[in-house]
Each structure stands twice: as structure tokens, then as C-alpha cells.
Design a protein around this motif. Structure first.
Motif, PDB file in Angstrom:
ATOM      1  N   ILE A 167      43.346  51.464  28.584  1.00  0.00           N
ATOM      2  CA  ILE A 167      41.952  52.682  29.470  1.00  0.00           C
ATOM      3  C   ILE A 167      41.306  52.396  28.453  1.00  0.00           C
ATOM      4  N   ARG A 168      40.402  51.558  27.507  1.00  0.00           N
ATOM      5  CA  ARG A 168      39.358  51.367  26.925  1.00  0.00           C
ATOM      6  C   ARG A 168      38.074  50.623  27.499  1.00  0.00           C
ATOM      7  N   SER A 169      38.060  50.159  29.267  1.00  0.00           N
ATOM      8  CA  SER A 169      37.209  50.164  29.804  1.00  0.00           C
ATOM      9  C   SER A 169      36.062  51.411  29.654  1.00  0.00           C
ATOM     10  N   ARG A 170      36.667  52.369  29.598  1.00  0.00           N
ATOM     11  CA  ARG A 170      36.505  53.893  29.948  1.00  0.00           C
ATOM     12  C   ARG A 170      36.000  54.397  28.531  1.00  0.00           C
ATOM     13  N   MET A 171      35.890  54.001  27.705  1.00  0.00           N
ATOM     14  CA  MET A 171      35.492  54.559  26.281  1.00  0.00           C
ATOM     15  C   MET A 171      33.760  54.566  25.702  1.00  0.00           C
ATOM     16  N   GLY A 172      33.041  53.412  26.699  1.00  0.00           N
ATOM     17  CA  GLY A 172      32.175  53.108  25.955  1.00  0.00           C
ATOM     18  C   GLY A 172      31.650  52.399  24.848  1.00  0.00           C
ATOM     19  N   ALA A 173      31.265  52.745  23.426  1.00  0.00           N
ATOM     20  CA  ALA A 173      31.145  52.380  22.404  1.00  0.00           C
ATOM     21  C   ALA A 173      32.246  52.441  21.515  1.00  0.00           C
ATOM     22  N   PHE A 174      33.146  53.568  22.104  1.00  0.00           N
ATOM     23  CA  PHE A 174      34.894  53.591  21.281  1.00  0.00           C
ATOM     24  C   PHE A 174      36.096  52.714  21.649  1.00  0.00           C
ATOM     25  N   ALA A 175      35.271  51.970  22.171  1.00  0.00           N
ATOM     26  CA  ALA A 175      36.435  51.194  21.969  1.00  0.00           C
ATOM     27  C   ALA A 175      36.798  50.291  20.719  1.00  0.00           C
ATOM     28  N   GLU A 176      35.733  49.853  20.552  1.00  0.00           N
ATOM     29  CA  GLU A 176      35.453  49.279  19.364  1.00  0.00           C
ATOM     30  C   GLU A 176      35.155  50.288  18.106  1.00  0.00           C
ATOM     31  N   LEU A 177      35.974  51.853  18.230  1.00  0.00           N
ATOM     32  CA  LEU A 177      35.982  52.598  17.303  1.00  0.00           C
ATOM     33  C   LEU A 177      36.657  51.917  15.630  1.00  0.00           C
TER      34      LEU A 177
END
Length: 216
Positions: A167-177
Motif C-alpha cells: 500500500i505504498r501508494s497511500r503513503m506519500g513521501a513516506f513510501a520512500e522513507l
């Protein structure tokens, strides 16, 4: 007010996957050896992006905090984590002397809490993904690593807990944390750097704890 640490309950719910990094940084004996007789003192920076108004919170402007954390052993059976801001000392939490590294526990809980606040995601889901990420890497090779204006003989571990998340598409910038840890080459229980960064088009997040050298 004491900081409410929830993540340790998740971490202790079942054993972490075997791995040199998790074995080293969660080893209470290694952490106590690294602490020794002197407090560990960390420079702390937290940068939060502007948070838009929702039904649960007002508009929150972007903010930056800079302070110092200290980890001490005031009693044989107790560790104390404190924050020093503008000369005032505030308790964060007490730990049993056999606890995992309190600095690491605080950092992970802070990352999970801030990510939950910014993204609106499930704190339980986020904590579990962070926990899984910690069990995977090895310590990495020994190298001379820059820490601010000094260098240290250390090992560096970089993690991206949500790089392949469903569900990384829902995480905004945090997808690339990105989580970065630097540990002393001789004493892996001595964590020199803890950093979390999430960089996006609209806003960025950063938190870091960097161990001060003696005399600083």
C-alpha cells in the motif's frame, strides 16, 4: 509528561528475525557496555512538514525542534532517557536495565508516531513494517564514516521499510522513507547515528539523533 512508548510491546511480541543488526542493537548487554559509567548524549533534530486541517486536527504549520537527549543509569536496575531543551531537563521514560536500547526504542516509536500523524495511516501497520525491516539487514562492513565534522570507525545500515509495500501508494513521501543507522565497529550496542528521512514534492520529514563525542 513521560513519553508513551508503545513500540517495545510490538517488538517483544515475538522474536525478531535473526540477523546481525537486530541482534546487536537490541542486545541489552551490548547496550550497557556501550553506556559505561558516563551518560550518552545525543543531538536531536526533528523537522515536521505543514499538516493540513482535518476533522481530527487544526492546520499545523511546519516546525523544527532541536534539543539534546541523554541516556543515564541512575540506579543499577534502571535506565533513564531525558530531553534537555533550553537548559531544562524533562523525563521521557524509564527502562529496566535489561531493556533493549532506549535511544533506538524512542527513535522507532517517534518515527511510527510521526508517520501516522502525517499520513493518517494505521499505527499498528506502520509499527509492524518497521519491526520487520529491522530483522532483515546485516551490520555491514567496517568503514570510516563521516558523522558531522568527525569520522568514526563504524558500520552503516540503511533501510527502506516501505520500498516494496503493498500500500505504498497511500503513503506519500513516506513510501520512500529511509532509515539510517551507524553503529560503533567495536561496540555495536553504541549507536552513533539514527536518522529518518522522507522527501516528497510537497513536504519533507526528518528526524535524527547523533551521539556527541566526549567533550562536546
Amino acid at each position: 509528561m513521560m513519553f508513551r512508548l508503545i513500540l517495545p510491546l510490538i517488538l517483544l511480541a515475538q522474536p525478531l528475525a535473526a540477523g546481525s543488526f537486530s541482534d546487536a542493537v537490541f542486545d541489552p548487554v551490548a547496550m550497557q557496555a556501550a553506556l559505561g559509567d558516563e551518560p550518552l548524549r545525543y543531538d536531536h533534530i526533528l523537522r515536521m512538514p505543514e499538516l493540513p486541517k482535518t476533522d481530527m486536527r487544526p492546520l499545523t504549520p511546519a516546525a523544527e525542534e532541536t534539543d539534546e537527549f541523554t541516556l543515564t543509569k541512575p540506579e543499577d536496575s534502571r535506565l533513564a532517557l531525558e530531553r534537555v531543551t533550553q537548559g531544562e531537563t524533562q523525563p521521557i521514560s524509564d527502562f529496566n536495565v535489561n531493556s533493549a536500547n532506549p535511544i533506538l526504542i524512542y527513535f522507532l516509536e517517534s518515527t511510527a508516531r510521526n508517520m501516522t500523524e502525517i499520513t493518517g495511516g494505521s499505527p499498528f501497520y506502520i509499527r509492524n513494517r518497521l519491526r520487520e525491516a529491522l530483522g532483515k539487514p546485516d551490520l555491514g562492513p567496517i568503514a570510516e564514516i563521516a558523522i558531522g565534522e568527525r569520522t568514526a570507525t563504524a558500520r552503516e545500515v540503511i533501510m527502506r521499510p516501505f520500498a516494496e509495500d503493498a500500500i505504498r501508494s497511500r503513503m506519500g513521501a513516506f513510501a520512500e522513507l529511509t532509515l539510517r543507522f551507524v553503529v560503533d565497529a567495536d561496540q555495536p550496542g553504541r549507536i552513533l547515528v539514527l536518522a529518518a528521512d522522507a522527501v516528497g514534492v510537497e513536504a519533507s520529514y526528518h528526524e535524527s539523533l547523533i551521539l556527541k563525542s566526549e567533550g562536546e
